[in-house]
Write a protein that holds these residues in place. Structure first.
Motif: not given
Ligand SMILES: Cc1cc2nc3c(=O)[nH]c(=O)nc-3n(C[C@H](O)[C@H](O)[C@H](O)COP(=O)(O)OP(=O)(O)OC[C@H]3O[C@@H](n4cnc5c(N)ncnc54)[C@H](O)[C@@H]3O)c2cc1C
Lengths: 422, 104
Positions: A359, A361, A371, A393, A401, A404-405, A407-408, A411-412
């Protein structure tokens, strides 16, 4: 933006966690054998730790004391985070019982099963894992040599080059032009150039709103293209011009003194020029005979063993991993699969058929993430996309949306940094 | 083995998953990750409970299986997991979930 995280706190909790995990992760059947891993980046450090947890004696050879991670280095260029948040060392890896040699490996001799280091000493192995990342090809684009990189940085290996390009962007006057030269496939991080253009556009929009970006590309299409272009229109209208290969985007020569880029159709100059040149597998892969004429390393997709050299495995950017892009996520996933295969081979067992996920981003703005994902398995000798899975995406999605990506995405990065270096 | 036994008592679906695991793995290597399983921790790192992406290590197996099924059939909202879940069969998902549930 919320990108800042306290690395020290992250590393502290991670180190405690890693120690506990290491104790409880012992498996019943332990393989024996000596494995040398060259390269302590996302691929190599991951693989070394997994091998050690499988009970093997592991030596990790890494030339640099500090590793500067490329993912999120485009946010450093845009002034959104300090370079220190990109920097990691191998202390936690060493604490796990992995012998670390802080030197450059200069040669591998697969017949003798030996790696030669720059001080002339050598290390014997039963299995060798190479994860050297990329080398910039300073012989591929006329005019672009190491000296030229001091004027027109590539910033495709994070560190000094990232800082240099950041300084140039900061020094540029409002109303200036930033020009990027993007390479043909394959290269490290396919969406990376376009994430970079996006975040630099964000920096311009917020600090130097009359400035422009020009991308001269040696390709006719690129990763997550529809998403990037839709976002550029929405967030940075009129700021980014992308010139494709067939519209004359391929740069055939550069002149560092005048920051001039020559194409078949004309010449361009920029106030800040970022040349992302052609690349190949790191030098040790060439010196070990594991790279083919393309400059990259063909591998068996089950074990990541070199198709050219027995007992040598190649992972990460240096490998030809079929459908898997050259990403840190891929290198990390491959490091774990390769470690399992090496342990099986050393036990005399047949390695299991793997499946791998990637994945990637990209940030188009601090609160706008997109992503691309894929699931891969070996088919007819190559790592192949599992049909029906993966993709990008959605092209139309609400701002929540995209947020959120974003943020992910962060986080990744925190998670993978903790897994590899924490 | 203790963990496997307790999973077995959950019956139904789960015993199917365990049978699959036992069959496809050498007896001495039941800690060996099934195909795809080790990729998950790239995003779902163990141990940080308030993380944006939830950890999966030690999570009940049936919870993971159910989530993956819902991602696959579109019944659970997703950003990326719908795209990832479609790359795995039910059988593969059960093996991965069972392995994840046993990780520290
Ligand atoms: C701008 C940019 C943005 C990116 N963003 C993302 C992203 O968002 N997500 C993502 O997944 N990926 C991203 N990437 C890609 C990612 O950085 C690489 O794919 C990843 O680093 C590859 O890991 P690796 O182990 O193959 O190589 P590397 O991480 O480069 O590690 C190689 C290591 O080997 C060492 N080494 C090399 N040769 C020797 C030798 N002979 N002896 C000793 N040591 C040696 C080097 O010093 C280095 O530490 C990005 C890349 C760039 C340039």
């Amino acid at each position: 933006m919320s990108l800042a995280f306290t690395r020290r706190a992250l590393l502290k909790t991670a180190a405690a966690g890693a120690a506990a995990a290491a104790l409880s992760r012992r498996t019943a059947a332990q393989a024996s054998g000596r494995v040398v891993v060259v390269g302590g980046g996302f691929g190599g450090a991951t693989c070394a730790r997994e091998l050690k947890r499988k009970g093997l004696a592991v030596t990790l050879v890494e030339a640099n004391a500090v590793y500067t991670a490329c993912p999120f280095s485009n946010a450093v260029l845009a002034g959104l985070r300090p370079i220190e948040t990109q920097q990691f060392n191998l202390d936690a890896v060493e604490k796990e019982g992995i012998a670390i040699i802080r030197q450059r490996a200069v040669r591998a001799d697969p017949q003798a099963r030996r790696v030669v280091l720059e001080d002339g000493s050598s290390q014997d192995y039963d299995r060798l894992v190479l994860s050297p990342g990329i080398d910039i090809r300073f012989d591929a684009l006329p005019g672009y040599d190491e000296a030229a990189a001091g004027t027109m940085p590539h910033a495709w290996k994070a560190g000094e080059q990232t800082i240099l390009l950041r300084r140039q962007l900061e020094a540029m006057d409002d109303g200036g032009t930033f020009v990027m030269v993007a390479p043909a496939n394959p290269f490290r991080c396919p969406p990376g150039p376009y994430e970079r253009a996006s975040l630099i556009a964000h920096y311009f929009k917020t600090h130097k709103p009359r400035s422009k970006l020009l991308i001269l590309d040696a390709k006719d299409s690129f990763s997550k293209q529809r998403l990037f272009q839709a976002a550029w229109q929405e967030l940075y209208p009129g700021m980014i011009e992308w010139v494709s290969l067939s519209s004359g985007g391929k740069v055939i020569e550069v002149d560092a003194k005048t920051r001039t880029l020559v194409t078949d159709f004309g010449r361009h100059t920029g106030d800040v020029v970022n040349v992302i040149p052609p690349q190949r597998a790191g030098q040790i892969a060439q010196a070990g005979g594991a790279a083919d004429r393309t400059g990259w390393c063909p591998i068996d997709p089950v074990t990541f063993e070199s198709r050219l050299q027995p007992n040598v495995h190649v992972i990460g950017d240096a490998s030809i991993a079929g459908g898997m892009p050259k990403s840190a996520f891929s290198a990390n996933a491959q490091g774990k699969v390769c470690a399992a295969a090496v342990a099986s081979l050393l036990r005399g067992e047949a390695p299991a058929e793997p499946k791998l996920i990637n994945t990637c981003y990209s940030l188009v703005a601090p609160d706008y993430g997109i992503s691309v994902a894929g699931v891969y398995n070996p088919r007819n000798g190559v790592l192949t996309d599992v049909e029906g899975a993966g993709g990008t995406s959605p092209v139309s999605a609400p701002p929540s949306f995209r947020a959120q990506e974003a943020v992910y995405a962060e986080a990744w990065f925190q998670t993978i940094a903790r897994e590899v270096y924490g | 083995m203790a963990r496997l036994a307790s999973v077995l008592t959950m019956g139904g679906m789960m015993s199917v998953a365990v049978v699959v695991m036992v069959k496809t793995m050498p007896a001495a290597a039941q800690g060996v990750a099934p195909p795809g399983a080790t990729s998950c921790s790239g995003c779902h790192g163990p141990g940080v409970s308030d993380a944006a992406v939830p950890p999966l290590h030690g999570r009940p197996s049936e919870e993971i299986v159910a989530a993956m099924q819902e991602y696959r059939n579109g019944r659970r909202p997703a950003t990326v997991m719908d795209r990832v879940a479609k790359g795995f069969t039910d059988e593969e998902t059960r093996a991965i979930a069972s392995w994840l549930s046993q990780q520290p």
